[in-house]
Design an enzyme around this catalytic site. Sequence first.
Site, mmCIF file in Angstrom:
data_model
loop_
_atom_site.group_PDB
_atom_site.id
_atom_site.type_symbol
_atom_site.label_atom_id
_atom_site.label_comp_id
_atom_site.label_asym_id
_atom_site.label_seq_id
_atom_site.Cartn_x
_atom_site.Cartn_y
_atom_site.Cartn_z
ATOM 1 N N LYS A 1 -8.287 13.998 4.627
ATOM 2 C CA LYS A 1 -7.591 12.939 4.556
ATOM 3 C C LYS A 1 -6.405 13.103 5.870
ATOM 4 O O LYS A 1 -6.386 14.085 6.460
ATOM 5 C CB LYS A 1 -6.775 12.760 3.225
ATOM 6 C CG LYS A 1 -6.118 14.032 2.869
ATOM 7 C CD LYS A 1 -5.611 13.919 1.535
ATOM 8 C CE LYS A 1 -6.481 14.198 0.292
ATOM 9 N NZ LYS A 1 -6.572 12.880 -0.451
ATOM 10 N N ARG A 2 -5.761 12.123 6.061
ATOM 11 C CA ARG A 2 -4.720 12.233 6.944
ATOM 12 C C ARG A 2 -3.630 13.359 6.565
ATOM 13 O O ARG A 2 -3.637 13.681 5.643
ATOM 14 C CB ARG A 2 -3.949 10.850 7.417
ATOM 15 C CG ARG A 2 -4.451 9.750 7.866
ATOM 16 C CD ARG A 2 -4.827 10.260 9.414
ATOM 17 N NE ARG A 2 -3.539 10.168 10.281
ATOM 18 C CZ ARG A 2 -3.344 9.220 11.048
ATOM 19 N NH1 ARG A 2 -4.076 8.206 11.201
ATOM 20 N NH2 ARG A 2 -2.097 9.302 11.754
ATOM 21 N N LYS B 281 -14.460 8.424 -3.806
ATOM 22 C CA LYS B 281 -15.991 8.662 -3.109
ATOM 23 C C LYS B 281 -16.257 10.254 -3.848
ATOM 24 O O LYS B 281 -17.744 10.371 -4.191
ATOM 25 C CB LYS B 281 -15.800 8.864 -1.586
ATOM 26 C CG LYS B 281 -15.287 7.616 -1.078
ATOM 27 C CD LYS B 281 -14.865 7.630 0.462
ATOM 28 C CE LYS B 281 -14.294 6.331 0.833
ATOM 29 N NZ LYS B 281 -13.408 6.268 1.843
ATOM 30 N N LYS C 2 0.968 14.576 1.137
ATOM 31 C CA LYS C 2 -0.639 14.923 0.689
ATOM 32 C C LYS C 2 -0.726 16.579 0.537
ATOM 33 O O LYS C 2 -1.625 16.942 -0.128
ATOM 34 C CB LYS C 2 -1.504 14.405 1.697
ATOM 35 C CG LYS C 2 -1.581 12.970 1.918
ATOM 36 C CD LYS C 2 -2.626 12.361 2.851
ATOM 37 C CE LYS C 2 -2.529 10.883 3.256
ATOM 38 N NZ LYS C 2 -2.910 9.981 2.314
ATOM 39 N N THR D 42 -8.476 6.760 -1.770
ATOM 40 C CA THR D 42 -9.807 6.153 -2.091
ATOM 41 C C THR D 42 -11.001 7.165 -2.066
ATOM 42 O O THR D 42 -12.088 7.322 -2.486
ATOM 43 C CB THR D 42 -10.123 4.826 -1.107
ATOM 44 O OG1 THR D 42 -9.683 5.244 0.274
ATOM 45 C CG2 THR D 42 -9.547 3.610 -1.582
ATOM 46 N N HIS E 13 0.790 -1.442 -0.041
ATOM 47 C CA HIS E 13 -0.038 -0.006 -0.036
ATOM 48 C C HIS E 13 0.733 1.217 0.163
ATOM 49 O O HIS E 13 0.220 2.547 -0.018
ATOM 50 C CB HIS E 13 -0.784 0.168 1.253
ATOM 51 C CG HIS E 13 -1.980 -1.119 1.390
ATOM 52 N ND1 HIS E 13 -3.271 -0.911 0.806
ATOM 53 C CD2 HIS E 13 -2.233 -2.460 1.736
ATOM 54 C CE1 HIS E 13 -3.981 -1.807 0.806
ATOM 55 N NE2 HIS E 13 -3.288 -2.703 1.549
#
Length: 794
Positions: free
Chosen positions: A530-531, A642, A536, A638, A351
């Site tokens: 998100k985290r 969504k 990110k 993911t 992952h």
Amino acid sequence: MLQLSTPSLRDSILRHLTYSFGKDPEHAILEDWRMALSYAVRDRIVDAWFKATHQTYETGAKRVYYLSMEFLIGRLLEDGIVNLELVEEAKSALAEFSKDYNDVLADEPDAALGNGGLGRLAACFLESLSTIGCPAHGYGIRYEHGLFRQSFVGGRQVEQPELWLGQRHAWEFERPEVRYRIGFGGHVTNHGETVRWHPAEEVEAEAFDTPVVGWKGRWANTLRLWSGRAIHPFDLAAFNHGDYAAAAAPEALARTISRVLYPDDTTEQGKELRLKQEYFLTGAALRDILRRFNNQFGDLRKLPSKVAIQLNDTHPAIAGPELIRILHDERGIPFDESMDIARNTLSYTNHTLLPEALESWGEALFGRLLPRHIQIIDQIDNEHANRNPSRTQSMRADHQVKMGQLSFVMAHKVNGVSALHTELMKTTVFEELHNLHPDRIVNQTNGVTPRRWLLACNPRLAGLITESIGEVWVDDLEQLEKLEPYIEDAGWLDRYGKVKRDNKVELSNWMGQAHGFHVDPDMIFDVQIKRLHEYKRQHLNILETIAHWLEIRDNPDADWTPRLKLFAGKAAPGYFFAKDIIRLINDAAAVINADPLTNKYLKIAFLPNYNVTLAERLVPAADLSEQISTAGKEASGTGNMKFALNGAPTVGTLDGANVEIRDHVGAENFFLFGMTAEEVMERRMVESHAQKAIAADPRLARALEVIREGRFSPAEPERYHNITGNLEGADYFLVCSDFSDYWRAQREVDAAFKDQQGWARMAAFNTARSGWFSSDRTIRGYMKDIWDAKSLLD
Ligand code: CRA
């Protein structure tokens, strides 16, 4: 099988309220109602569950076992109600008792037994496995404390322990009869061929089962979570001596093993307890799997034809050596044959390629805790080297045990989670192993379950879709493409636009009530949830926000497109840079939201305690999905799926599954910016790349300047010098180099949003073309390419 007639939901609720909880309707509190409704729903799930179990035994079908340290399942009541199609009946039953359906649902604690995407993916997979009717078990740990609760004090993240078991939990069945002893430490003895491990310490793993029901209740599988128990829970001698703490110590010690979820999704804690947890989960799961297999089939050589075990990342990688230990040491099967049986049974999902997240354990710690397993790992390594003489990389290097290498060698298939990520696996961390075993790596792009992530969380949109194309999409999401002709119908498109607008009004109202944050629903709802992680790049988002704010201030009367920047997410407690980013966003929000010159055009909100439930609120109301990671770093994502499904176009880089989302929804319905993974690698070689980017973009320079001079932290101007220093210096994640193009893409968003019809079209194409991102499709891919498993419903 015993046949019982199904009472009405109303009667069932009342029965449970009375006989399971000993309350009459006059005295029942909200929690009693929630429990009674849950039990009423659970009864029906149990019926489906028994049926599925019987069918699996009778057919002798192959079973899938998904081993994961995390299952981020969230709330379960609505999931059950929706999948059993009981929404209307539940609403009217509660209404008869003057209870509001949504209030009752909202009483359920959110089971946060995971950190982020990996754990949520596991939860979507379980639901899809049940919907498809593939016999499967999830195995995990029943953490008493899930992911910490986050609040903000003075803009700073504060962590509190999470207590999902503090309230009554309706979904698990304790199985006191299902217990296994799990050992640690000790020594190994050799008597001729017979090798035995004699652990020094043992705890018991006790099973707790949660049934997981699929769409229309056609099938239900089991999530079995292990809880730590002492073998001798109470030291009576100590008690009799008056040492009460020592008397209770064995139980307390055994329980620590399943006490907390490690709150870090990308780096390993290096903690002994973490390794113990991994072996605890894996050891208990394997014993349980083999017990079930033995009862039904017996001959261990047939294991791979009846059992598929999926390792969710390397966390359960000890399954390889443990399975060999059982087959070889305990059952006497020759080592190389044991190794082949194990490999043909196991497969492994990678992952992440982030180097700090690739698990490795110091060999001293590993050898002390698992002395037999480290010997077996060496034997696996030798055997692998013998079979592949050109091999250079060992799974034991720098006094470390490399769990990625071990997992790869012990799996018959290794998969990545998006097309790009899978290709990068082949050229980076697993290059040598891939060259030795070119057929082993396969791709299975992630997906999300449409039941939770559209049908349940977005009833307005689900209603419009069903009215237009029927219900078929719910378990065949690619049917959404049938919406395309409707998009050309102006009346339909208006209704699509109104669904989004209503969802935004609902979210605005909730933010006003819950957080005292008032926002105009006509703004663009621009969402990054998100985290928190440097890769990110939440800091790229806030930098652009600040630059935009300054520009509005320069010209406050221009025709700006109003925008709300919404953030949510947790930072690992020890990840100080990420926590600084949270604080910067909160500090900037305080100043910018209070600016009378600009605040009708720009607002910022950072909602606390991001979890599955909050995501279910935000996703349906989003206009724009922020997927802005440095290319090559986000394995898949993911959340991106969504949002697209719920009609929020993406502003994003060519990273992870964004690439495939853009291919599906069409480049014209996606706001692309930034460097590709290849360009990222080249750019890092450019000397002073950040300085060059700053010199070339005055907006970026000015945004950095106002942060540095303390505009958002006047009492402590140097508060964010760590962030500005990082960005002006190494800037490993290339925030500065991607800034200008991100800015450009955001201005394209502003322009596009002005044309409300055009925007609705773009959003609707995102919905109509996201069908491929169903986790049903992903699971069917695993069943075919990796597990060789069949559905018992097809
Ligand atoms: N952090 C990846 O970073 C991916 C999920 C699920 C992650 C995400 O891009 O969508 O896994 N990796 O595949 C991870 O947890 C240990 O690695 C994630 O959730």
